[in-house]
Design an enzyme around this catalytic site. Structure first.
Site, PDB file in Angstrom:
ATOM      1  N   SER A  12       0.854  -1.189   0.000  1.00 56.74           N
ATOM      2  CA  SER A  12       0.000   0.000   0.000  1.00 56.74           C
ATOM      3  C   SER A  12       0.888   1.236   0.000  1.00 56.74           C
ATOM      4  CB  SER A  12      -0.902   0.014   1.232  1.00 56.74           C
ATOM      5  OG  SER A  12      -1.370   1.330   1.473  1.00 56.74           O
ATOM      6  N   HIS A  37      -1.279  -2.302  -3.877  1.00 56.83           N
ATOM      7  CA  HIS A  37      -2.617  -2.087  -3.301  1.00 56.83           C
ATOM      8  C   HIS A  37      -2.855  -0.578  -3.291  1.00 56.83           C
ATOM      9  CE1 HIS A  37      -5.717  -2.898  -0.048  1.00 56.83           C
ATOM     10  NE2 HIS A  37      -5.422  -1.636   0.227  1.00 56.83           N
ATOM     11  N   ASP A  39      -5.120   2.635  -2.512  1.00 58.71           N
ATOM     12  CA  ASP A  39      -6.210   3.045  -1.629  1.00 58.71           C
ATOM     13  C   ASP A  39      -6.883   4.300  -2.165  1.00 58.71           C
ATOM     14  OD1 ASP A  39      -6.035   1.121   0.586  1.00 58.71           O
ATOM     15  OD2 ASP A  39      -4.019   1.944   0.838  1.00 58.71           O
ATOM     16  N   MET A  41      -9.770   6.977  -1.783  1.00 55.29           N
ATOM     17  CA  MET A  41     -10.653   7.522  -0.735  1.00 55.29           C
ATOM     18  C   MET A  41     -11.335   8.784  -1.241  1.00 55.29           C
ATOM     19  SD  MET A  41      -8.259   7.118   2.616  1.00 55.29           S
ATOM     20  CE  MET A  41      -7.220   5.670   2.851  1.00 55.29           C
ATOM     21  N   HIS A  70      -8.500  -0.639  -3.869  1.00 53.98           N
ATOM     22  CA  HIS A  70      -9.303  -0.685  -2.643  1.00 53.98           C
ATOM     23  C   HIS A  70     -10.103   0.605  -2.588  1.00 53.98           C
ATOM     24  CE1 HIS A  70      -9.324  -0.766   2.066  1.00 53.98           C
ATOM     25  NE2 HIS A  70     -10.519  -0.909   1.543  1.00 53.98           N
ATOM     26  N   MET A  72     -12.446   3.002  -1.046  1.00 56.86           N
ATOM     27  CA  MET A  72     -13.098   3.443   0.190  1.00 56.86           C
ATOM     28  C   MET A  72     -13.937   4.656  -0.174  1.00 56.86           C
ATOM     29  SD  MET A  72      -9.840   2.805   2.641  1.00 56.86           S
ATOM     30  CE  MET A  72      -8.766   2.655   1.225  1.00 56.86           C
ATOM     31  N   MET A 144     -10.554  -5.901   7.073  1.00 61.80           N
ATOM     32  CA  MET A 144      -9.878  -4.701   7.579  1.00 61.80           C
ATOM     33  C   MET A 144      -9.503  -4.902   9.045  1.00 61.80           C
ATOM     34  SD  MET A 144      -9.805  -2.699   4.969  1.00 61.80           S
ATOM     35  CE  MET A 144      -9.045  -1.310   5.814  1.00 61.80           C
ATOM     36  N   ASP A 182      -5.934  -6.207   5.603  1.00 73.21           N
ATOM     37  CA  ASP A 182      -5.492  -4.832   5.330  1.00 73.21           C
ATOM     38  C   ASP A 182      -5.545  -4.002   6.605  1.00 73.21           C
ATOM     39  OD1 ASP A 182      -4.784  -2.445   4.184  1.00 73.21           O
ATOM     40  OD2 ASP A 182      -6.685  -2.135   3.138  1.00 73.21           O
TER      41      ASP A 182
HETATM   42  C1  DX5 Z   1      -6.309   2.006   5.352  1.00 75.46           C
HETATM   43  C2  DX5 Z   1      -5.821   1.410   4.059  1.00 75.46           C
HETATM   44  C3  DX5 Z   1      -4.659   0.475   4.208  1.00 75.46           C
HETATM   45  C4  DX5 Z   1      -3.470   1.076   4.885  1.00 75.46           C
HETATM   46  C5  DX5 Z   1      -2.341   0.113   5.025  1.00 75.46           C
HETATM   47  O1  DX5 Z   1      -7.489   2.694   5.113  1.00 75.46           O
HETATM   48  O2  DX5 Z   1      -6.845   0.693   3.432  1.00 75.46           O
HETATM   49  O3  DX5 Z   1      -4.336  -0.087   2.953  1.00 75.46           O
HETATM   50  O4  DX5 Z   1      -3.019   2.205   4.237  1.00 75.46           O
HETATM   51  O5  DX5 Z   1      -1.287   0.791   5.653  1.00 75.46           O
HETATM   52  P1  DX5 Z   1      -0.652   0.275   7.021  1.00 75.46           P
HETATM   53  O6  DX5 Z   1       0.069  -0.991   6.695  1.00 75.46           O
HETATM   54  O7  DX5 Z   1       0.229   1.381   7.420  1.00 75.46           O
HETATM   55  O8  DX5 Z   1      -1.788   0.035   7.982  1.00 75.46           O
HETATM   56 ZN    ZN Z   2      -6.286  -0.540   1.715  1.00 73.41          ZN
END
Ligand code: DX5
Ligand code: ZN
Length: 248
Positions: A12, A37, A39, A41, A70, A72, A144, A182
């Site tokens: 990530s 991965h 993220d 948002m 991913h 969100m 999660m 995750d």
């Molecule tokens: C959180 C994300 C994760 C996160 C992982 O909302 O979905 O992918 O960034 O990072 P670490 O390993 O730092 O928790």
């Molecule tokens: Zn994530």
């Protein structure tokens, strides 16, 4: 999804230096990660904003690594076509954002029709039963182990047993699905993640620590997760406070 080397590592980039994403990607490739991965948002589903389809497309141009998106976001179908244009390996969205069974199923099917694996992510407080009605349309479940929104949070161990429950759901349905974990996965928590059945470990901030080599972290997390898988889940009650309580 696990290889002979152990569970896969999906990097990530949430806490990476966004000013140098090309260097970040090269570093992660050299470190031996299996997947990226990404993220996404939207500032609504989670109280943070990251990037959208154009930046995902930029990652696609930078690497041949499989991309796990991913999402969100509320309304996960809204930009789905543009995300699918980057040929991600998988697209995962949150069941909590899905708007009810029919829309959730429709988005899962649209992801597959777009050529990607379809996934549902479950917040720490969401029971695995929520995913059960969709098992035939799922290629992965993402458990999660932090509240979504930010990197660098502490692993919520009370959410980890859902990984085993997810694997059992796939097995009972006669389906080959993959279990991703995750949030907060690092050298300290990898063994527990593996013990509950993680097949893909998402690792973020642990790969971007000052003074630590990302290749070492990838290997250590992989090895400890593999060791955990061999050992199986810890006996006795799950050690950890209620989901959602361990935010650091
Ligand atoms: C959180 C994300 C994760 C996160 C992982 O909302 O979905 O992918 O960034 O990072 P670490 O390993 O730092 O928790
Ligand atoms: Zn994530």
């Amino acid at each position: 999804m696990t290889t002979e080397r152990g569970p896969q590592i999906a990097a990530s980039i949430l806490t990476a230096d966004f000013g140098h994403l090309d260097r970040v990607v090269r570093k992660l490739e050299r470190a031996g990660v299996d997947r990226l991965h990404l993220d996404v948002m939207d500032g609504h589903f989670v109280p943070n904003l990251t990037f959208g389809p154009d930046v995902v497309a930029a990652f696609r141009r930078l690497t041949d690594l499989p991309l796990d998106l991913h999402l969100m976001v509320d309304e996960p179908d809204r930009y789905l076509g543009r995300f699918l244009a980057s040929a991600p390996a998988t697209v995962t969205f949150h069941i909590e954002a899905g708007g009810g069974p029919d829309p959730v199923r429709a988005v899962l099917r649209a992801i597959r029709e777009g050529g990607a694996g379809a996934g549902l992510a479950l917040n720490p407080g969401t029971p695995i039963e929520a995913a059960a009605p969709f098992i035939d349309d799922l290629d992965l479940v993402m458990v999660m182990t932090v509240e979504p929104g930010f990197g660098g949070q502490r692993f919520i161990s009370a959410a980890a047993p859902k990984m085993r429950a997810a694997a059992e759901l796939f097995a009972a349905a006669g389906r080959a699905g993959t279990v991703h974990v995750d949030g907060g996965v690092n050298r300290e928590t990898a063994e527990l993640a593996g013990a509950w059945g993680a097949e893909v470990c998402v690792v973020g901030s642990a790969l971007f620590q000052r003074g630590r080599d990302a290749s070492d972290e990838v290997e250590i997390v992989r090895q400890r997760a593999a060791r955990g898988r061999l050992a199986g889940p810890p006996a006795g009650p799950v050690n950890g406070s209620a989901p959602g309580r361990e935010r650091h």
